[in-house]
Design a protein around this motif. Structure first.
Motif, PDB file in Angstrom:
ATOM      1  N   HIS A   1      -4.612 -29.030   4.278  1.00 39.85           N
ATOM      2  CA  HIS A   1      -4.839 -27.907   3.383  1.00 39.85           C
ATOM      3  C   HIS A   1      -4.773 -26.627   4.210  1.00 39.85           C
ATOM      4  CE1 HIS A   1      -5.944 -30.241  -0.141  1.00 39.85           C
ATOM      5  NE2 HIS A   1      -6.623 -31.046   0.659  1.00 39.85           N
ATOM      6  N   ASP A   2      -4.736 -25.496   3.540  1.00 33.21           N
ATOM      7  CA  ASP A   2      -4.667 -24.211   4.240  1.00 33.21           C
ATOM      8  C   ASP A   2      -5.848 -23.993   5.172  1.00 33.21           C
ATOM      9  OD1 ASP A   2      -2.279 -23.639   3.024  1.00 33.21           O
ATOM     10  OD2 ASP A   2      -3.217 -22.586   1.337  1.00 33.21           O
ATOM     11  N   ASP A   3      -6.989 -24.635   4.890  1.00 26.00           N
ATOM     12  CA  ASP A   3      -8.173 -24.469   5.743  1.00 26.00           C
ATOM     13  C   ASP A   3      -8.150 -25.399   6.957  1.00 26.00           C
ATOM     14  OD1 ASP A   3      -8.652 -26.881   4.552  1.00 26.00           O
ATOM     15  OD2 ASP A   3     -10.575 -26.334   3.659  1.00 26.00           O
ATOM     16  N   GLY A   4      -7.060 -26.142   7.159  1.00 22.70           N
ATOM     17  CA  GLY A   4      -6.932 -27.015   8.324  1.00 22.70           C
ATOM     18  C   GLY A   4      -7.532 -28.395   8.141  1.00 22.70           C
ATOM     19  N   GLN A   5      -8.078 -28.678   6.969  1.00 21.39           N
ATOM     20  CA  GLN A   5      -8.680 -29.979   6.697  1.00 21.39           C
ATOM     21  C   GLN A   5      -7.618 -30.960   6.217  1.00 21.39           C
ATOM     22  OE1 GLN A   5     -11.933 -30.941   7.155  1.00 21.39           O
ATOM     23  NE2 GLN A   5     -12.088 -28.985   8.203  1.00 21.39           N
ATOM     24  N   PRO A   6      -7.776 -32.243   6.559  1.00 18.37           N
ATOM     25  CA  PRO A   6      -6.828 -33.255   6.059  1.00 18.37           C
ATOM     26  C   PRO A   6      -6.900 -33.361   4.536  1.00 18.37           C
ATOM     27  CG  PRO A   6      -8.191 -34.143   7.836  1.00 18.37           C
ATOM     28  CD  PRO A   6      -8.772 -32.813   7.463  1.00 18.37           C
ATOM     29  N   ASP A   7      -5.874 -33.885   3.947  1.00 18.97           N
ATOM     30  CA  ASP A   7      -5.821 -34.098   2.501  1.00 18.97           C
ATOM     31  C   ASP A   7      -6.574 -35.389   2.183  1.00 18.97           C
ATOM     32  OD1 ASP A   7      -5.270 -34.406  -0.156  1.00 18.97           O
ATOM     33  OD2 ASP A   7      -3.091 -34.316   0.067  1.00 18.97           O
ATOM     34  N   PHE A   8      -7.869 -35.247   1.922  1.00 20.87           N
ATOM     35  CA  PHE A   8      -8.719 -36.417   1.725  1.00 20.87           C
ATOM     36  C   PHE A   8      -8.363 -37.193   0.466  1.00 20.87           C
ATOM     37  CE2 PHE A   8     -11.388 -33.849   4.592  1.00 20.87           C
ATOM     38  CZ  PHE A   8     -11.497 -34.769   5.615  1.00 20.87           C
ATOM     39  N   ALA A   9      -7.844 -36.540  -0.539  1.00 22.87           N
ATOM     40  CA  ALA A   9      -7.433 -37.254  -1.755  1.00 22.87           C
ATOM     41  C   ALA A   9      -6.280 -38.209  -1.434  1.00 22.87           C
ATOM     42  CB  ALA A   9      -7.026 -36.266  -2.839  1.00 22.87           C
ATOM     43  N   ALA A  10      -5.342 -37.752  -0.628  1.00 22.09           N
ATOM     44  CA  ALA A  10      -4.220 -38.617  -0.242  1.00 22.09           C
ATOM     45  C   ALA A  10      -4.703 -39.760   0.648  1.00 22.09           C
ATOM     46  CB  ALA A  10      -3.153 -37.793   0.473  1.00 22.09           C
ATOM     47  N   ILE A  11      -5.642 -39.471   1.524  1.00 18.59           N
ATOM     48  CA  ILE A  11      -6.190 -40.508   2.399  1.00 18.59           C
ATOM     49  C   ILE A  11      -6.892 -41.578   1.561  1.00 18.59           C
ATOM     50  CG2 ILE A  11      -7.908 -40.984   4.190  1.00 18.59           C
ATOM     51  CD1 ILE A  11      -7.254 -38.110   5.246  1.00 18.59           C
ATOM     52  N   ALA A  12      -7.659 -41.145   0.556  1.00 18.83           N
ATOM     53  CA  ALA A  12      -8.388 -42.086  -0.302  1.00 18.83           C
ATOM     54  C   ALA A  12      -7.440 -43.007  -1.065  1.00 18.83           C
ATOM     55  CB  ALA A  12      -9.278 -41.322  -1.277  1.00 18.83           C
ATOM     56  N   ARG A  13      -6.211 -42.546  -1.313  1.00 20.38           N
ATOM     57  CA  ARG A  13      -5.225 -43.383  -2.015  1.00 20.38           C
ATOM     58  C   ARG A  13      -4.446 -44.290  -1.067  1.00 20.38           C
ATOM     59  NH1 ARG A  13      -4.376 -38.309  -4.437  1.00 20.38           N
ATOM     60  NH2 ARG A  13      -2.546 -38.010  -3.125  1.00 20.38           N
ATOM     61  N   SER A  14      -4.597 -44.107   0.233  1.00 18.10           N
ATOM     62  CA  SER A  14      -3.802 -44.880   1.196  1.00 18.10           C
ATOM     63  C   SER A  14      -4.221 -46.351   1.196  1.00 18.10           C
ATOM     64  CB  SER A  14      -3.942 -44.293   2.598  1.00 18.10           C
ATOM     65  OG  SER A  14      -5.227 -44.569   3.120  1.00 18.10           O
TER      66      SER A  14
END
Length: 119
Positions: A16-29
């Protein structure tokens, strides 16, 4: 959005723009889904076991007072022993989960966090 190193061989997860990983995408992995299934395979049976045990104790107290009031010694009844065993059961499940998590879950979580770059 910039692309991070691949968390899963099938996906590239964007930050994301704030430098955080895309946790929603990670949760779907697939890796995260497998991890959640592994946790559920421990938690659901232990929860059902404990709730069955607790409900049995409550039903015995309500419908079998003569059994629960049987004396084991002068001041100790079956009901008291079964009631105290509820605490023992709770502690045993907690220790079992702690061991399970430390051996099986925590290493996988650390691996996933390292791959994603989350601290």
């Amino acid at each position: 959005m910039k692309t991070m190193p691949s968390f899963s061989r099938e996906h590239d997860f964007a930050e994301h723009d704030d430098g955080q990983p895309d946790f929603a995408a990670i949760a779907r992995s697939a890796e995260f889904v497998r991890l959640r299934k592994q946790v559920r395979r421990f938690v659901v049976p232990m929860t059902l076991l404990f709730l069955t045990w607790y409900l049995s104790y409550v039903l015995l107290a309500a419908y079998a007072p003569e059994f629960m009031s049987r004396r084991v010694t002068d001041n100790i009844t079956v009901g008291l022993l079964l009631g105290l065993s509820q605490f023992v059961t709770t502690i045993a499940i907690m220790i079992g989960y702690r061991i399970f998590a430390k051996r099986r879950i925590d290493p996988q979580v650390k691996h996933l966090r390292d791959r994603v770059g989350a601290n």
